[in-house]
Design a protein around this motif. Structure first.
Motif, short mmCIF file in Angstrom:
data_model
loop_
_atom_site.label_atom_id
_atom_site.label_comp_id
_atom_site.label_asym_id
_atom_site.label_seq_id
_atom_site.Cartn_x
_atom_site.Cartn_y
_atom_site.Cartn_z
N ALA A 1 -12.14 48.16 -4.97
CA ALA A 1 -12.14 49.26 -5.93
C ALA A 1 -13.24 49.07 -6.98
O ALA A 1 -13.81 50.04 -7.47
CB ALA A 1 -10.78 49.39 -6.59
N HIS A 2 -13.51 47.81 -7.33
CA HIS A 2 -14.54 47.50 -8.33
C HIS A 2 -15.36 46.33 -7.83
O HIS A 2 -15.15 45.19 -8.25
CB HIS A 2 -13.89 47.16 -9.68
CG HIS A 2 -12.98 48.21 -10.19
ND1 HIS A 2 -13.44 49.39 -10.74
CD2 HIS A 2 -11.62 48.31 -10.19
CE1 HIS A 2 -12.42 50.15 -11.07
NE2 HIS A 2 -11.29 49.52 -10.74
N PRO B 1 -20.24 48.99 -13.81
CA PRO B 1 -19.41 50.12 -13.35
C PRO B 1 -20.18 51.13 -12.49
O PRO B 1 -19.57 51.99 -11.87
CB PRO B 1 -18.93 50.76 -14.65
CG PRO B 1 -19.88 50.30 -15.70
CD PRO B 1 -20.46 48.99 -15.25
N SER B 2 -21.53 51.03 -12.44
CA SER B 2 -22.27 52.00 -11.62
C SER B 2 -22.21 51.67 -10.14
O SER B 2 -22.65 52.45 -9.30
CB SER B 2 -23.73 52.07 -12.08
OG SER B 2 -24.41 50.89 -11.70
N VAL B 3 -21.66 50.49 -9.81
CA VAL B 3 -21.55 50.14 -8.39
C VAL B 3 -20.42 50.96 -7.76
O VAL B 3 -19.30 50.96 -8.27
CB VAL B 3 -21.24 48.63 -8.22
CG1 VAL B 3 -21.03 48.29 -6.76
CG2 VAL B 3 -22.36 47.80 -8.81
#
Lengths: 318, 474
Positions: free
Chosen positions: A80-81, A87-89
């Motif tokens: 999910a992350h 956070p742009s991934v």
């Protein structure tokens, strides 16, 4: 299923006649074409786009006897992350686990948009009865799997019993249905091309899986070498292209096994781009089954953005 | 998505001098003729000023070669081999430089000069280096003798590769050479001259004289030349054959072609499509053995053409130095005019012309990949060598008709057969009148394999053990 080719599976004889009537594949020529496409040089902006697309296509996979709830939860967090510091991934397409861990993965990913895929049908060998395979599938579907990655019966295929393989795929497709869910779980059919050995067999098995209703065709379990080679992926892409032209139904492709580096992943995208075009350059139609690829994609992504390589300790190992 | 960003190979790896002289007797010297400019066909930018050799310059070159012949031919083969091996290794070491220069001067994509031309050039020198001390086992007697001075004239389509095909066997057999590269592509031959110096090759063993047709004629007609080797047009080949007749000079000619690429209905279609593309669009179709006539079995013609057109629409035409370019520039304005003229004639004769949508660069010499369908044997595009990216498509019904149509040409250099049936490949190969028959592939070269033509495609063979015969007194 109603396609213009629906009657080819009327009997073992018609199915065999159809599959053996497909154009052959010349191994030397196919290898040469894949090798040439492997020389494409993808740089700068094109590379950045390719890396993000590849991340969105990853089916992050753990298929070990030693898988535990802790391991699966950690992998779901990463799916999910992928890069907690950036956070742009984008998130990956799906996680891929064994059927008994599906419920846990669904819970861990709740609301993230990452799909849960489950291998089924006595993965990886496929050596069991149809009843067991259907039950295996039903277990994963009931637990909330969005996608089922089944294996074909390679023994039956190599023995020439194509109808048995066809009927098994159709039965698993039926088992993917879910009450209240119009489409049911998506069915990916693993051909295990390393055991089929010849490219002619890869083409025939691809058509067999598509005729029987598979939504995706997938190269390998990851447990047999060779796995997702470029020529094999090329032949499967040609098959989905030709199947769409013949029937109007679009099928996805998933190479899995042995795709470890960003370079490997980009070669796959070039293959898609120059064989079937951008219609397949989307996680709905092309996936990369891999366990270690994601960290290399993240590392190359950061290198492109910052001009420097961070050490491997800066990328999480889940 | 998914547009590939430009990925140009750096041209800084090669140092192009403003002007070049002739390479005679181990030195670069001025020429007495009117010097000329060589241009980059992709941009029309002048790359360098090149000296033109006059008759007197050619005479000096031949004298230098004659002087060097004694010691070179008397040297043990194992010693000559050392020089050839050394040249081969330097070519490998400097291959990037040579590839970039070839692409700049010729217009071919860097992918081809890097992955096809240069590896083959080095392989050719390695291969003939291996023969130098084994000539007694080549089947031409226990101690075959060289001929003397070889006068060699080569074309612009594979400048360095044709140089290798000519020089490697000549030197291995103990001859010395005077070579004239094509007027539009002299630069890699001049860099090769520098490599000869780097390899400490004795002066006069290799001489390179640049210039146009008159320089070539001076080389061919020089009375002290013992052997003439020419690759180029059938028209010039005829002139050469006429001028050397009765002189005692040994001649090999490798001329034009109009090869048939024959696709049967049981072929591996996807690979056949690749083979058609490699056959006619490799090197912009500037290939004497190009598969310029596609003979496809009528029962699959429609399906095959659809696949072919889809594939052609993915070809990448543009900057030859970009590593992702598939189709480069036409070598010269003159050649572009010829390709245009024959294509216009094709249209006027009633064949249907098709090209994928592609934007041609504004400057430079460019022609889009082009396919003509509805072509008959009587059309000029089915008979004349276009020497450009132009494919003529014809159909056939039976294997016998395929052979008949394939052979119905004054040329006979190469042919291709595509079928999954092994027995049919052998049946076809027995009947096709072509020097090379490729089965389920096309435009594959290997130094160990002899290459040459039937009929108006020339005579003699280059490459392999057979290629030695052209340079030995047998």
């Amino acid at each position: 299923m109603t396609t213009p080719l629906a009657d080819v599976a009327a009997s073992g004889a018609t199915l065999r006649a159809f599959l053996h009537g497909l154009p052959g594949v010349d191994r030397v020529g196919a290898d040469q074409r894949a090798k040439m496409l492997g020389t494409r040089s993808i740089k700068t902006t094109a590379k950045a786009e390719a890396i993000d697309l590849a991340i969105r296509m990853v089916d992050l996979t753990t298929l070990e006897g030693a898988d535990t709830p802790g391991k699966v939860r950690a992998m779901c967090a990463k799916a999910a992350h992928p890069d907690p510091s950036d956070p742009s991934v984008p998130k990956v397409a799906a996680v891929c686990v064994y059927p008994d861990l599906v419920g846990l993965a669904v819970e861990a990913l709740g609301g993230s948009g990452v799909k849960v895929a489950s291998v089924a049908t006595a993965f990886p060998s496929g050596r069991s009865s149809l009843e067991v395979k259907v039950a295996d599938t039903a277990l994963a579907v009931a637990a909330g799997a969005d996608e089922i990655d089944m294996v074909i019966d390679r023994g039956a295929f190599l023995a020439g019993d194509y109808l048995k393989v066809y009927e098994e795929i159709a039965a698993i497709k039926a088992a993917c249905a879910r009450p209240g869910d119009e489409h049911g779980a998506h069915l990916k059919v693993i051909l295990e091309t390393g055991e089929l050995a010849t490219y002619d067999n890869v083409r025939r098995a691809s058509w067999l899986a598509m005729l029987a209703g598979g939504d995706f065709i997938k190269t390998s379990t990851g447990k047999v070498q060779p796995a997702a080679t470029l020529p094999v992926t090329l032949i499967m892409l040609e098959a989905v292209r030709d199947f769409l032209a013949a029937t109007g139904r679009k099928v996805g492709v998933k190479p899995a096994g042995g795709i470890r580096t960003t370079k490997d992943a980009i070669k796959m995208l070039v293959l898609v781009n120059e064989t079937v075009g951008e219609g397949w350059l989307d996680p709905d139609w092309f996936r990369l089954g891999a366990s270690t690829l994601l960290n290399d994609l993240l590392m190359q992504r950061q290198k492109l953005a910052t001009g420097r390589y961070a050490g491997p300790d800066y990328f999480t190992l889940d | 998505m998914f547009e590939y960003a430009p990925a140009p190979e750096s041209r800084d790896v090669v140092d192009i001098k403003p002007s070049y002289g002739l390479f005679i007797d181990g030195e670069f010297v001025d020429g007495a003729g009117t010097s000329f400019k060589t241009v980059n066909p992709a941009t029309e930018e002048a790359l360098a000023e090149v000296a033109a050799a006059s008759q007197a310059d050619v005479d000096r070159a031949v004298q230098a070669a004659r002087k060097a012949f004694g010691a070179w031919s008397a040297m043990p083969g194992s010693e000559r081999a050392k020089y050839l091996f050394r040249i081969a290794r330097i070519i490998q070491e400097r291959s990037r430089e040579l590839a970039v220069l070839e692409t700049l001067d010729n217009g071919k994509p860097i992918r081809e000069s890097r992955d096809v031309d240069l590896p083959l050039v080095a392989a050719h020198f390695f291969y003939y280096a291996g023969w130098a001390d084994k000539l007694g086992y080549a089947g031409y007697g226990p101690a075959p003798k060289p001929l003397g001075v070889a006068g060699q004239v080569i074309p612009w389509n594979f400048p360095l590769l044709m140089l290798a095909w000519k020089i490697a066997p000549a030197l291995a057999c103990g001859n010395t050479v005077v070579l004239k590269p094509a007027e539009t592509t002299p630069l890699t031959a001049l860099l090769f001259a520098e490599i000869c110096r780097q390899a400490d090759l004795p002066p006069g063993v290799v001489n390179i004289v640049t210039g146009a047709g008159e320089t070539g004629a001076a080389v061919v007609n020089h009375p002290d030349v013992n052997k003439v080797a020419f690759t180029g047009s059938t028209e010039v080949g005829r002139l050469i054959a006429r001028s050397v007749a009765g002189t005692g000079k040994k001649v090999t000619l490798e001329l034009g072609g109009k090869a048939a690429n024959v696709i049967f209905d049981d072929a591996a279609i996807d690979q056949a499509v690749e083979g058609i593309v490699d056959g006619i669009f490799f090197n912009q179709g500037h290939v004497c053995c190009a598969g310029s006539r596609l003979l496809v079995q009528e029962s699959i013609a429609e399906e095959l053409l659809e696949s072919l057109k889809r594939r052609l629409s993915r070809l990448r035409l543009g900057d030859p130095l970009d590593k992702n370019t598939d189709i480069g520039a036409i070598n010269s304005a003159e050649q572009l005019a010829r390709v245009r003229e024959l294509s216009d004639i094709g249209e006027a004769e009633g064949a249907e012309r098709w090209s994928p949508a592609c934007t041609l660069p504004e400057r430079g010499f460019w022609f889009p990949p082009t396919v003509f369908t509805g072509v008959a044997q009587s059309h000029r595009i089915a008979r004349d060598e276009v020497f450009g990216p132009v494919l003529a498509v014809l159909t056939f019904r039976t294997p016998a008709e395929a052979v008949e149509k394939a052979n119905n040409t004054p040329y006979g250099l190469s042919a291709g057969v595509w079928t999954e049936k092994g027995s049919r490949i052998l049946w076809m190969a027995d009947r096709l009148r072509a020097g090379v028959v490729w089965a389920n592939t096309f435009n594959k070269f290997d130094p160990a394999s002899p290459f040459g033509g039937y009929k108006e495609s020339g005579y003699g063979r280059e490459g392999g053990r057979h290629g030695l015969e052209a340079y030995l007194d047998v």
